[in-house]
Design an enzyme around this catalytic site. Structure first.
Site: not given
Length: 378
Positions: A196, A198-200, A227, A271, A297
């Site tokens: 869960i 993908v980033g960016g 995402d 998060h 995190d």
């Protein structure tokens, strides 16, 4: 077939007999399978020792199949900057590698014990030139690197993979050692991994480093990136992206229905505590027995901006996980405690905590507890 179906078909068949793999190749198509394996081979080839680029012709052969198809040539350019590949033959190749398509598919996607190079041949253009014995041409190390990838001789660690692919799991975060500790038993299995986040953020071209890292680490795995933004640009063989909202149980249920049984879930999403709890409550029941659910995190569980708190409020990520610790010992509670049963009491088999990182194992936990007379004594 779409890419996830091709990947699943090849991986599943490679875990069976050679006949199963040949049948899978017939379903996919010989040229299509060759293209898929060419992508895989290029992605696994390590070039850190390469000083000069060279081109190699790799012929995917089908001669051993009862209904043999024509061989399929691909060209690989192996250089210090990496590997590129394209369909087609070279006019004057310095080296030609030929290998049975079924054998190579089983070597790449089957159990390590089933790897084989019995059908492989290597032809060198300059084999009759005595100078190559004293001054090896660049094509020699280029071929060696490709064959090392085909044979699984390069087994990079997660820290190196994280740096290479731009994942944040090593650097500011130092998660890779813990991941290797817990993921080692899964590395040679045909796993389904869901990450869960993908980033960016909203940039469709940004992120994806961890997905590529997991693809390389789990050589038989299918990796799904989830995402809230469209990250379809990061799709490649064995990597698929899905748009879903981790705060929406219905969205996550649809995701799980589409993917099927899951072996590993990694929550590196928003998060926000409520989202973390929702995702766990929805996806943990879909995890295969023996699977792992990872939450990253966890420092944000203490931060108000992420709906965190300093106490043991079970609405926070850490507070929720602490409740799972109590659930591990559900059979030991005295009856007078009045503790309500939780859905996870009988399905969480162990928890492992590292700084800002937690692993939850799905395993039967239906023990009857200790001696009741002692448990109920006052």
């Amino acid at each position: 077939m779409d890419s996830p179906q091709v990947a699943r078909t090849l991986v599943d068949s490679a875990g069976g007999t050679a006949a199963h793999t040949r049948e899978a190749i017939r379903q996919i198509g010989v040229p299509e399978t060759a293209a898929f394996l060419a992508d895989e081979l290029a992605g696994r080839t390590e070039t850190v020792t390469i000083r000069h680029a060279a081109e190699v012709q790799f012929v995917f052969d089908d001669r051993y199949a009862p209904d043999a198809a024509d061989p399929v040539p691909w060209t690989f350019r192996v250089g210090p900057e990496g590997v590129t590949h394209r369909a087609g033959a070279l006019p004057d190749p310095g080296a030609v590698v030929t290998q049975d398509l079924t054998e190579l598919a089983r070597s790449l996607y089957g159990p390590a014990a089933d790897r084989s190079d019995a059908t492989r041949t290597v032809w060198w253009r300059d084999h009759d030139d005595p100078r190559v014995y004293f001054d090896p041409p660049p094509v020699f190390p280029a071929v060696e690197r490709l064959l090392a990838a085909a044979d699984g001789r390069d087994v990079p660690g997660l820290a190196g993979l994280a740096l290479r692919h731009g994942s944040d799991k090593w650097g500011i975060h130092t998660y890779t050692a813990a991941y290797e500790q817990h993921f080692a038993p899964f590395r040679d299995r045909a796993v389904t991994v869901v990450e869960i986040g993908v980033g960016g953020y909203d940039d469709p071209a940004a992120g994806g480093g961890s997905l590529r890292m997991w693809k390389r680490y789990f050589r038989r795995g299918l990796v799904y990136g989830v995402d809230i933004a469209d990250k379809s640009r990061h799709r490649e063989p064995r990597v698929h992206t899905v748009v879903a909202d981790q705060s929406d149980p219905a969205s996550l249920r649809d995701l799980a229905d589409a993917i099927g049984p899951i072996d590993i879930v990694i929550d590196d999403g928003s998060h926000i505590s409520a989202h973390v709890v929702t995702a766990f409550s929805t996806l943990f029941p879909r995890l295969n027995p023996g699977g792992l659910y990872v939450v990253e995190d966890l420092q944000t569980s203490y931060w108000p901006a992420f709906q965190g708190a300093y106490d043991d409020d079970t609405r926070t990520s850490v507070g929720f996980l602490k409740r799972l610790v109590d659930g591990l010992h559900h059979a030991e509670y005295p009856s007078r405690a009045g503790r309500p049963a939780q859905p996870t009491d009988r399905t969480v088999g162990s928890l492992h905590f590292h700084p800002n990182l937690a692993f939850v194992e799905k395993r039967a936990n239906s023990g009857h507890g200790g001696i009741s007379r002692l448990r109920e004594a006052t």
